[in-house]
Design a protein around this motif. Structure first.
Motif, PDB file in Angstrom:
ATOM      1  N   ALA A 106       0.814  -1.217   0.000  1.00 18.35           N
ATOM      2  CA  ALA A 106       0.000   0.000   0.000  1.00 18.35           C
ATOM      3  C   ALA A 106       0.845   1.264   0.000  1.00 18.35           C
ATOM      4  O   ALA A 106       0.398   2.321  -0.449  1.00 18.35           O
ATOM      5  CB  ALA A 106      -0.927   0.000   1.213  1.00 18.35           C
ATOM      6  N   GLY A 107       2.072   1.170   0.525  1.00 17.35           N
ATOM      7  CA  GLY A 107       2.940   2.341   0.596  1.00 17.35           C
ATOM      8  C   GLY A 107       4.329   1.931   1.034  1.00 17.35           C
ATOM      9  O   GLY A 107       4.545   0.812   1.506  1.00 17.35           O
ATOM     10  N   THR A 108       5.276   2.829   0.865  1.00 12.97           N
ATOM     11  CA  THR A 108       6.664   2.520   1.208  1.00 12.97           C
ATOM     12  C   THR A 108       7.175   3.439   2.309  1.00 12.97           C
ATOM     13  O   THR A 108       6.650   4.533   2.532  1.00 12.97           O
ATOM     14  CB  THR A 108       7.578   2.632  -0.023  1.00 12.97           C
ATOM     15  N   LEU A 109       8.217   2.962   2.994  1.00 20.01           N
ATOM     16  CA  LEU A 109       8.819   3.675   4.115  1.00 20.01           C
ATOM     17  C   LEU A 109      10.309   3.838   3.861  1.00 20.01           C
ATOM     18  O   LEU A 109      10.922   3.025   3.162  1.00 20.01           O
ATOM     19  CB  LEU A 109       8.608   2.894   5.416  1.00 20.01           C
ATOM     20  N   ASP A 110      10.894   4.866   4.467  1.00 21.54           N
ATOM     21  CA  ASP A 110      12.326   5.102   4.296  1.00 21.54           C
ATOM     22  C   ASP A 110      12.912   5.594   5.615  1.00 21.54           C
ATOM     23  O   ASP A 110      12.184   5.895   6.575  1.00 21.54           O
ATOM     24  CB  ASP A 110      12.574   6.120   3.176  1.00 21.54           C
ATOM     25  N   GLU A 111      14.218   5.662   5.648  1.00 24.47           N
ATOM     26  CA  GLU A 111      14.956   6.111   6.827  1.00 24.47           C
ATOM     27  C   GLU A 111      14.343   7.381   7.402  1.00 24.47           C
ATOM     28  O   GLU A 111      14.103   8.365   6.689  1.00 24.47           O
ATOM     29  CB  GLU A 111      16.412   6.382   6.439  1.00 24.47           C
ATOM     30  N   GLY A 112      14.052   7.347   8.714  1.00 27.75           N
ATOM     31  CA  GLY A 112      13.541   8.526   9.402  1.00 27.75           C
ATOM     32  C   GLY A 112      12.034   8.625   9.472  1.00 27.75           C
ATOM     33  O   GLY A 112      11.505   9.434  10.248  1.00 27.75           O
ATOM     34  N   ASP A 113      11.311   7.841   8.672  1.00 25.59           N
ATOM     35  CA  ASP A 113       9.849   7.865   8.759  1.00 25.59           C
ATOM     36  C   ASP A 113       9.403   7.363  10.132  1.00 25.59           C
ATOM     37  O   ASP A 113      10.083   6.545  10.761  1.00 25.59           O
ATOM     38  CB  ASP A 113       9.227   6.992   7.670  1.00 25.59           C
TER      39      ASP A 113
END
Length: 402
Positions: A296-303
């Protein structure tokens, strides 16, 4: 007559024609009422696509119940839809079987409702509802309600559920404030799935194996419901529960393609395993895997995720992520490191993940050192036991000496 009235009249007229064909046992006439791409969802029984599939299904039904009668009780129309309440009676006399069940001679009397959608004089969709369990009881496929046989069957089902739950996964175990771990996998329960409490329920971090799905779902329900699943990475033993929970799934962008396909197996090097594990591991991965997920969505460093910050720890997988909470220096880090030997299942010291499953082992070492520099008070991985005490030293040793 308004256009709305015309639409209602059309839907009702088509419904009446369709059920007249059913009453006449005229599968050809029934098929003629359907659009070429129409879909008939008969919940609990069949999903039929196109007129021929509808005709074939009812031909089987008519052959199994030679005196079948389906009468319309009432119709209610709105716009392009018509709801039809019906009563069906008949004798399961054959000669044909129905959905693999041979004729029993039993008499049935069932009520149900079809909700037909009509366009341009044809049925484009139908949602048909009836009590499938009651149908099974009436034809003799299930014991009568309240009978001794049903009581024994219920007791057997409950026993199987208790045994399955015991072997599939543990009850949630407190890790830290608002964080719980469920341990799964037979026999040693070395697969970890984390529940993180937040407003409105929990976030699931790391997806474990498929056999843990019901245990994770039940635990999540007790915490107010599962809001989302965050994959530590896409491997089969870390996405197992995700498809079965019916909630949004998130992961790092670099693991999205693998999460939606083969779980990263395209870069595995099984020839690096010993002979026994080379044979066993592909079979285990297939058994553990819940299958591809829709991300459904992506995450990255710091999220931010449920009070934690995302940290990117690539190497074992391109998009492997952990979750970091500064307030108590808690790290949930999926397979950044192992505390067991994947070939034997024996627990032990922290180590670099096995190179057979790594995209880049040198990068995996660097990620362990990155985690060490954060000086966690506790580091919980995707398998087995956490690192406690002098976690930095344990991680540095793992990166440099294993």
């Amino acid at each position: 007559m308004s256009s709305k009235d015309a639409a209602i009249t059309e839907a009702q007229a088509v419904a009446i024609s369709y059920f007249a064909a059913v009453a006449a046992r005229d599968s050809v006439g029934m098929a003629a009422c359907w659009a070429d791409d129409g879909v008939d969802h008969i919940f609990g029984f069949a999903d039929l696509k196109g007129p021929k599939a509808v005709a074939d299904y009812f031909d089987e039904l008519f052959a199994a119940f030679p005196d079948l009668e389906m009468s319309v009780v009432s119709t209610t129309s709105e716009a392009d839809r018509c709801a039809v309440r019906w009563l069906m009676t008949g004798t399961f006399a054959g000669p044909g079987s129905f959905q693999g069940v041979d004729p029993t001679g039993a008499r049935i009397e069932m009520e149900g409702c079809d909700v037909l959608t009509v366009a341009s004089g044809k049925i484009t969709g139908n949602a048909a509802y009836t009590d499938g369990a009651e149908f099974a009881r009436q034809i003799g496929a299930l014991p009568e309600s309240g009978s001794k046989t049903e009581e024994r069957l219920t007791a057997l089902t409950n026993t199987r559920t208790k045994i399955g739950r015991k072997f599939a996964a543990s009850e949630p175990e407190a890790v830290a404030d608002g964080v719980w771990v469920i341990r799964g996998g037979f026999p040693s329960k070395t697969m970890n799935v984390y529940l993180i409490e937040e407003e409105g329920g929990v976030t699931v971090f790391d997806g474990g194996i498929k056999a843990m799905t019901n245990s994770v779902a039940a635990a999540g329900a007790r915490f107010g419901g599962i809001n989302r699943v965050v994959l530590g990475h896409a491997h089969a033993d870390h996405r197992g529960v995700a498809p079965g929970l019916a909630v949004p799934v998130f992961c790092h962008q670099a693991d999205k393609a693998d999460a939606e396909s083969d779980g990263g197996e395209h870069y595995f090097q099984m020839d690096k395993l010993d002979r026994h594990a080379r044979w066993l591991m592909p079979r285990l991965l297939e058994h553990w895997d819940g299958g591809p997920v829709d991300v459904a969505g992506t995450l990255d460093e710091g999220d931010e995720v449920a009070g934690f910050k995302v940290i990117h720890l690539p190497g074992h997988a391109p998009g492997l992520i952990g979750l970091w909470r500064e307030s108590d220096r808690l790290a949930l880090v999926s397979d950044c490191f192992y505390t067991l030997d994947p070939q034997t299942g024996r627990k032990g010291f922290a180590r670099v993940p096995h190179s057979a499953f790594n995209l880049d082992t040198d990068q995996a070492r660097a990620s362990i050192l990155k985690l060490a520099e954060m000086e966690p008070a506790a580091a919980w991985a995707g398998h087995a036991d956490p690192l406690l005490g002098d976690v930095r030293s344990l991680l540095e040793t793992a990166a440099r000496e294993t």
